[in-house]
Design a protein around this motif. Sequence first.
Motif, PDB file in Angstrom:
ATOM      1  N   HIS A 113       0.867  -1.188   0.000  1.00  0.00           N
ATOM      2  CA  HIS A 113       0.000   0.000   0.000  1.00  0.00           C
ATOM      3  C   HIS A 113       0.901   1.235   0.000  1.00  0.00           C
ATOM      4  O   HIS A 113       1.567   1.533   0.992  1.00  0.00           O
ATOM      5  CB  HIS A 113      -0.908  -0.006   1.230  1.00  0.00           C
ATOM      6  CG  HIS A 113      -1.859  -1.171   1.259  1.00  0.00           C
ATOM      7  ND1 HIS A 113      -3.063  -1.160   0.585  1.00  0.00           N
ATOM      8  CD2 HIS A 113      -1.769  -2.386   1.850  1.00  0.00           C
ATOM      9  CE1 HIS A 113      -3.687  -2.316   0.779  1.00  0.00           C
ATOM     10  NE2 HIS A 113      -2.926  -3.072   1.538  1.00  0.00           N
ATOM     11  N   ASN A 142      -0.608  -1.603  -4.755  1.00  0.00           N
ATOM     12  CA  ASN A 142      -1.767  -0.713  -4.641  1.00  0.00           C
ATOM     13  C   ASN A 142      -1.221   0.704  -4.482  1.00  0.00           C
ATOM     14  O   ASN A 142      -0.878   1.132  -3.379  1.00  0.00           O
ATOM     15  CB  ASN A 142      -2.615  -1.126  -3.435  1.00  0.00           C
ATOM     16  CG  ASN A 142      -3.880  -0.296  -3.322  1.00  0.00           C
ATOM     17  OD1 ASN A 142      -4.069   0.666  -4.071  1.00  0.00           O
ATOM     18  ND2 ASN A 142      -4.727  -0.632  -2.385  1.00  0.00           N
ATOM     19  N   THR A 160      -2.924   4.131   3.802  1.00  0.00           N
ATOM     20  CA  THR A 160      -1.740   3.627   3.117  1.00  0.00           C
ATOM     21  C   THR A 160      -0.698   3.348   4.179  1.00  0.00           C
ATOM     22  O   THR A 160      -0.805   3.837   5.316  1.00  0.00           O
ATOM     23  CB  THR A 160      -1.221   4.653   2.087  1.00  0.00           C
ATOM     24  OG1 THR A 160      -0.252   4.031   1.259  1.00  0.00           O
ATOM     25  CG2 THR A 160      -0.584   5.854   2.770  1.00  0.00           C
TER      26      THR A 160
END
Length: 309
Positions: A113, A142, A160
Amino acid sequence: MIILYSYTEHSLFPMPYPQLTLRELHYFMAVATQGSFSRASDQLHISQPSLSMGIRSLENKLDVRLFERSHKTVTLTEKGKTFFLHAERLLEAEQNLHRAMADDSGPLKGTVHLALPPILGAIYFRPIIRQFCSLYPDVVLNIEEHPSDRLVAQLLGHHTNIAALIGPVQNRQLRTIPFAEAELCLLMADSHRLAGRESCSFTDILDEKLVLMNENFKINRFISEAFASHGATPHVTGRTGDTTLLLTMVQAGVGVTIIPAAFHNPAQNDGLYCCPLQDPTIRITISLAVRRNSPLNKAEEAWLQTSIP
């Protein structure tokens, strides 16, 4: 789903509190870190009424008011600040549970992330992404792009786990790792009167038309400070949040721009000329940031090892 229980000395069975869901915790963290229902709904990719309904449901279950709402701002109440600390621990526990259940056998798997400022992603991370995907083909990347002023909120809100930040970064909740340094340069159409110079001074462009990234991009702060050192303000004739459009506008003669020197690739940016800027020379530092005391998964640890020179 998280279920909290209360016991009394007279009860043989637990009496459940209203059930709090992980979705509600994520909704709460988004509003708390963004300070805005509209920005939080954009971040979560849900409608604002759905987000408001989720927060109202959470407050009703807890029987407390978590936010003070006004026309312009949303701030945490004292109860909200207390809830924030506990919600953060619960979301970290959720991530730790996923890590503990991950299959360690075979090729590395998992999800990285990552959040990047748009103008930096294309410059610095393209070769890293290529190398990482070659080494770990089963890992999911991602990657989200956000203006620099929102990246710290993305990290603290657990939206994140790694972010690239333009320094200086001063936040005790974050651990930063030096990544790169960049020098800003002047980029113009190759037909511009200043094209061909070995370098330019800010005094040469005080009256020039400028095309810049949108106002919430941190790089604009450095540009404004450089103009202010000469008692001037930038004459902005165009803005965009898309780097490709930025180059197109400069090529069309809408104005000149100021960007990291590494962004200009003569082989790809035909019709443009780049030269160093002086008086002052603007250098920015870039760091990778993670939350302190919040372990990364193995895929994210591998990303850091691949990214750091």
